[in-house]
Motif scaffolding. Structure first.
Motif, PDB file in Angstrom:
ATOM      1  N   PHE A  15       0.975  -1.192   0.086  1.00 27.95           N
ATOM      2  CA  PHE A  15      -0.192   0.019  -0.195  1.00 27.95           C
ATOM      3  C   PHE A  15       0.888   1.383   0.063  1.00 27.95           C
ATOM      4  O   PHE A  15       1.704   1.496   0.974  1.00 27.95           O
ATOM      5  CB  PHE A  15      -0.814   0.185   1.172  1.00 27.95           C
ATOM      6  N   VAL A  16       0.879   2.034  -1.094  1.00 32.19           N
ATOM      7  CA  VAL A  16       1.649   3.274  -0.974  1.00 32.19           C
ATOM      8  C   VAL A  16       0.489   4.317  -0.648  1.00 32.19           C
ATOM      9  O   VAL A  16      -0.202   4.699  -1.072  1.00 32.19           O
ATOM     10  CB  VAL A  16       2.168   3.536  -2.687  1.00 32.19           C
ATOM     11  N   ASP A  17       1.044   4.960   0.485  1.00 37.91           N
ATOM     12  CA  ASP A  17       0.012   5.904   1.247  1.00 37.91           C
ATOM     13  C   ASP A  17       0.769   7.397   1.015  1.00 37.91           C
ATOM     14  O   ASP A  17       1.582   7.855   1.205  1.00 37.91           O
ATOM     15  CB  ASP A  17       0.138   5.479   2.705  1.00 37.91           C
ATOM     16  N   CYS A  18       0.128   8.097   0.119  1.00 34.05           N
ATOM     17  CA  CYS A  18       0.476   9.231  -0.433  1.00 34.05           C
ATOM     18  C   CYS A  18      -0.246  10.302   0.705  1.00 34.05           C
ATOM     19  O   CYS A  18      -1.497  10.622   0.528  1.00 34.05           O
ATOM     20  CB  CYS A  18      -0.132   9.626  -1.759  1.00 34.05           C
ATOM     21  N   SER A  19       0.701  10.946   1.308  1.00 35.32           N
ATOM     22  CA  SER A  19       0.124  11.589   2.722  1.00 35.32           C
ATOM     23  C   SER A  19       0.328  13.314   2.621  1.00 35.32           C
ATOM     24  O   SER A  19      -0.183  13.707   3.629  1.00 35.32           O
ATOM     25  CB  SER A  19       1.085  11.121   3.735  1.00 35.32           C
ATOM     26  N   ALA A  20       0.706  13.877   1.512  1.00 37.02           N
ATOM     27  CA  ALA A  20       0.596  15.354   1.481  1.00 37.02           C
ATOM     28  C   ALA A  20       0.461  15.851   0.141  1.00 37.02           C
ATOM     29  O   ALA A  20       1.172  15.959  -0.619  1.00 37.02           O
ATOM     30  CB  ALA A  20       2.421  15.716   1.870  1.00 37.02           C
ATOM     31  N   PRO A  21      -0.950  16.053   0.150  1.00 36.93           N
ATOM     32  CA  PRO A  21      -2.067  16.205   1.095  1.00 36.93           C
ATOM     33  C   PRO A  21      -2.672  14.481   1.076  1.00 36.93           C
ATOM     34  O   PRO A  21      -2.706  13.896   0.064  1.00 36.93           O
ATOM     35  CB  PRO A  21      -3.074  16.955   0.564  1.00 36.93           C
ATOM     36  N   ALA A  22      -3.122  14.131   2.053  1.00 35.93           N
ATOM     37  CA  ALA A  22      -3.831  12.930   2.235  1.00 35.93           C
ATOM     38  C   ALA A  22      -5.205  13.105   2.025  1.00 35.93           C
ATOM     39  O   ALA A  22      -5.767  13.968   2.687  1.00 35.93           O
ATOM     40  CB  ALA A  22      -3.419  12.305   3.736  1.00 35.93           C
ATOM     41  N   TYR A  23      -5.769  12.432   1.035  1.00 32.73           N
ATOM     42  CA  TYR A  23      -7.060  12.392   0.756  1.00 32.73           C
ATOM     43  C   TYR A  23      -8.226  12.025   1.902  1.00 32.73           C
ATOM     44  O   TYR A  23      -7.948  10.695   2.011  1.00 32.73           O
ATOM     45  CB  TYR A  23      -7.332  11.944  -0.484  1.00 32.73           C
ATOM     46  N   PRO A  24      -9.002  12.684   2.632  1.00 33.28           N
ATOM     47  CA  PRO A  24      -9.529  12.033   3.697  1.00 33.28           C
ATOM     48  C   PRO A  24     -10.635  11.152   3.402  1.00 33.28           C
ATOM     49  O   PRO A  24     -11.015  10.448   4.118  1.00 33.28           O
ATOM     50  CB  PRO A  24     -10.312  13.431   4.296  1.00 33.28           C
ATOM     51  N   THR A  25     -11.056  11.307   1.859  1.00 33.59           N
ATOM     52  CA  THR A  25     -11.808  10.208   1.543  1.00 33.59           C
ATOM     53  C   THR A  25     -11.487   8.719   1.605  1.00 33.59           C
ATOM     54  O   THR A  25     -12.304   7.838   1.419  1.00 33.59           O
ATOM     55  CB  THR A  25     -12.380  10.303   0.002  1.00 33.59           C
TER      56      THR A  25
END
Length: 74
Positions: A20-30
């Motif tokens: 899982f590649v978590d793109c965090s900036a910005p993190a999509y709240p959905t």
């Protein structure tokens, strides 16, 4: 088109390596529920990239490094 159920073997899916590649900036709240579920489910490797939802555009080298590292570990 997206209303047909997908049949799959849950045991087979659970046995596959998953990243899982978590793109965090910005993190999509959905997708917060997905982030939480992945982190609580066994078998997932999670990497975080401080970029938006399209790391293949904004941080392609970092994304490729993570993907190759994951592929080399399985």
């Amino acid at each position: 088109m997206y209303r047909e159920p997908l049949d799959y073997d849950a045991n087979l899916v659970q046995s596959l390596p998953r990243l899982f590649v978590d793109c965090s900036a910005p993190a999509y709240p959905t997708i917060d529920p997905i982030r939480q579920r992945v982190r609580q489910s066994p078998g997932w490797q999670v990497v975080e990239i401080a970029t938006g939802h399209f790391p293949m555009v904004s941080e392609p080298e970092i994304l490729v490094r993570h993907l190759l590292g994951f592929a080399g570990s399985v």
